[in-house]
Design an enzyme around this catalytic site. Structure first.
Site, PDB file in Angstrom:
ATOM      1  CE  LYS A  63      -3.424  -0.764  -0.621  1.00  0.00           C
ATOM      2  NZ  LYS A  63      -3.898  -1.371  -1.808  1.00  0.00           N
ATOM      3  N   GLY A  64       2.085   1.240  -0.389  1.00  0.00           N
ATOM      4  CA  GLY A  64       2.982   2.409  -0.537  1.00  0.00           C
ATOM      5  C   GLY A  64       3.018   3.213  -1.859  1.00  0.00           C
ATOM      6  N   GLY A  65       2.391   2.367  -3.049  1.00  0.00           N
ATOM      7  CA  GLY A  65       2.660   2.962  -4.493  1.00  0.00           C
ATOM      8  C   GLY A  65       3.464   2.002  -5.176  1.00  0.00           C
ATOM      9  CB  THR A  66       4.878  -1.345  -5.023  1.00  0.00           C
ATOM     10  OG1 THR A  66       3.598  -2.095  -4.643  1.00  0.00           O
ATOM     11  CG2 THR A  66       5.686  -1.058  -3.571  1.00  0.00           C
ATOM     12  CB  SER A 111      -4.349   2.583   2.226  1.00  0.00           C
ATOM     13  OG  SER A 111      -4.259   1.894   1.065  1.00  0.00           O
ATOM     14  N   GLY A 150      -6.454   3.592  -5.057  1.00  0.00           N
ATOM     15  CA  GLY A 150      -7.363   4.743  -4.880  1.00  0.00           C
ATOM     16  C   GLY A 150      -8.653   4.740  -4.345  1.00  0.00           C
ATOM     17  NE  ARG A 151     -10.064  -1.948  -2.710  1.00  0.00           N
ATOM     18  CZ  ARG A 151      -8.558  -2.161  -2.709  1.00  0.00           C
ATOM     19  NH1 ARG A 151      -7.882  -1.600  -1.992  1.00  0.00           N
ATOM     20  NH2 ARG A 151      -8.590  -3.283  -3.432  1.00  0.00           N
ATOM     21  CG  HIS A 199      -8.158   5.597   3.132  1.00  0.00           C
ATOM     22  ND1 HIS A 199      -6.989   6.046   3.491  1.00  0.00           N
ATOM     23  CD2 HIS A 199      -8.050   4.777   2.192  1.00  0.00           C
ATOM     24  CE1 HIS A 199      -6.117   5.512   2.778  1.00  0.00           C
ATOM     25  NE2 HIS A 199      -6.523   4.782   1.799  1.00  0.00           N
TER      26      HIS A 199
END
Length: 290
Positions: free
Chosen positions: A47-50, A136, A254-255, A257
């Site tokens: 959930k970091g943007g990998t 996230s 991009g759910r 939260h």
């Protein structure tokens, strides 16, 4: 004559076939490159943007990457390096082979295993504010299992004393300093690049510039490649790899939260602060989470 595969050179016979392949030696070539073990791995964090980073990097002509997460150094290690290499895309001379499996960063055995494959492996970690990362992470689980307990009840061992349950993986993963110590037993800090998950969204071209430099690639990916999608709140590619169409990350990215009680968020901020400070010191980078 049959058309030459892209990247095949005129007048050069392809080297011999698969037979005698062993770890460390390139496997078969069928005129369009060789399967090689990865020279660079995105090792974290969940959930970091990998996924965004890998999709953006794949725009570069000299980057070839596995689409799915191989999970070799955590779940599939017993299958052996030959199995792992077979998952890799073929590359030409001068191209880089990459993969991403975000759980490596928190896997105790991963640093030693990657080091024993190649001590020169370049490692990339996308990090993000551990509090938003945890929310996230929870949001992702919630979308798959709608009946799980609330974020609040999973966060605390004891709500009254405010004692945080560090054994919950959503909390555990964000203690970056602790996990990094394990990697530094096997890799020098200069061989690990820390990418800001926040800057990957606010300034994708800037972060990609750092990544391309780190990988020794020509800076080909620039702000010309991105546009900002206001609905998603994410940068998207004007043209994805191998396509002429604009490309945004899928629906699972991009759910929205859930609303978390501000007191809980504050409690978590206080919990992470000392670990964040330590992490800033270790990496020489201030990620601005506090």
């Amino acid at each position: 004559a049959a058309p030459r595969p892209r990247g095949a050179q005129r007048g050069r016979a392809a080297p011999g076939g698969e037979r005698g392949a062993w770890p460390g030696r390139p496997a078969a070539v069928n005129g369009s490159g060789t399967k090689r073990l990865p020279q660079a791995i995105i090792i974290g964090v969940k959930k970091g943007g990998t996924r965004a980073l890998l999709e953006f990097l794949r725009v570069h002509p000299d980057v070839r990457a596995v689409g799915a997460e191989p999970h070799f150094f955590d779940r599939n290690y017993d299958r052996g390096l030959a199995w792992y290499r077979d998952l890799m895309p073929r590359t030409l001379e001068g191209q880089i082979t990459m993969e991403k499996t975000p759980s490596y960063f928190v896997t105790k055995e991963a640093p030693a295993r990657i080091s024993s494959m190649s001590r020169g492996t370049k490692l990339i970690v996308v990090v993000r504010d551990p509090v938003t990362r945890a929310i996230s992470d929870y949001t992702q689980t919630l979308s798959k299992k709608p009946d799980i307990p609330t974020f609040e009840s999973l966060t605390f061992k004891n709500r009254t004393t405010g004692l945080i349950d560090t054994s919950w993986s959503a909390i555990q993963i964000g203690i970056y300093a602790k996990h990094l110590e394990n990697w530094l037993l096997y890799f020098p800090i200069g061989q690990i690049l820390f990418v800001s998950g926040e800057r990957l969204i606010s300034d994708p071209a800037g972060e990609l510039g750092r990544v391309q430099d780190f990988l020794g690639l020509k800076r080909i990916i620039t702000d010309k490649h991105f546009y900002f999608n206001k609905t998603k709140g994410f940068p998207c590619l004007k043209k994805a790899e191998g396509s002429s169409k604009p490309h945004c990350l899928g629906k699972t990215k991009g759910r929205t939260h859930p609303d978390i009680d501000q007191e809980v968020v504050q409690r978590l901020r206080d919990f992470y602060r000392p670990f964040n400070m330590k992490f800033y010191q270790m990496t020489g980078q201030d990620f601005g989470w506090d």
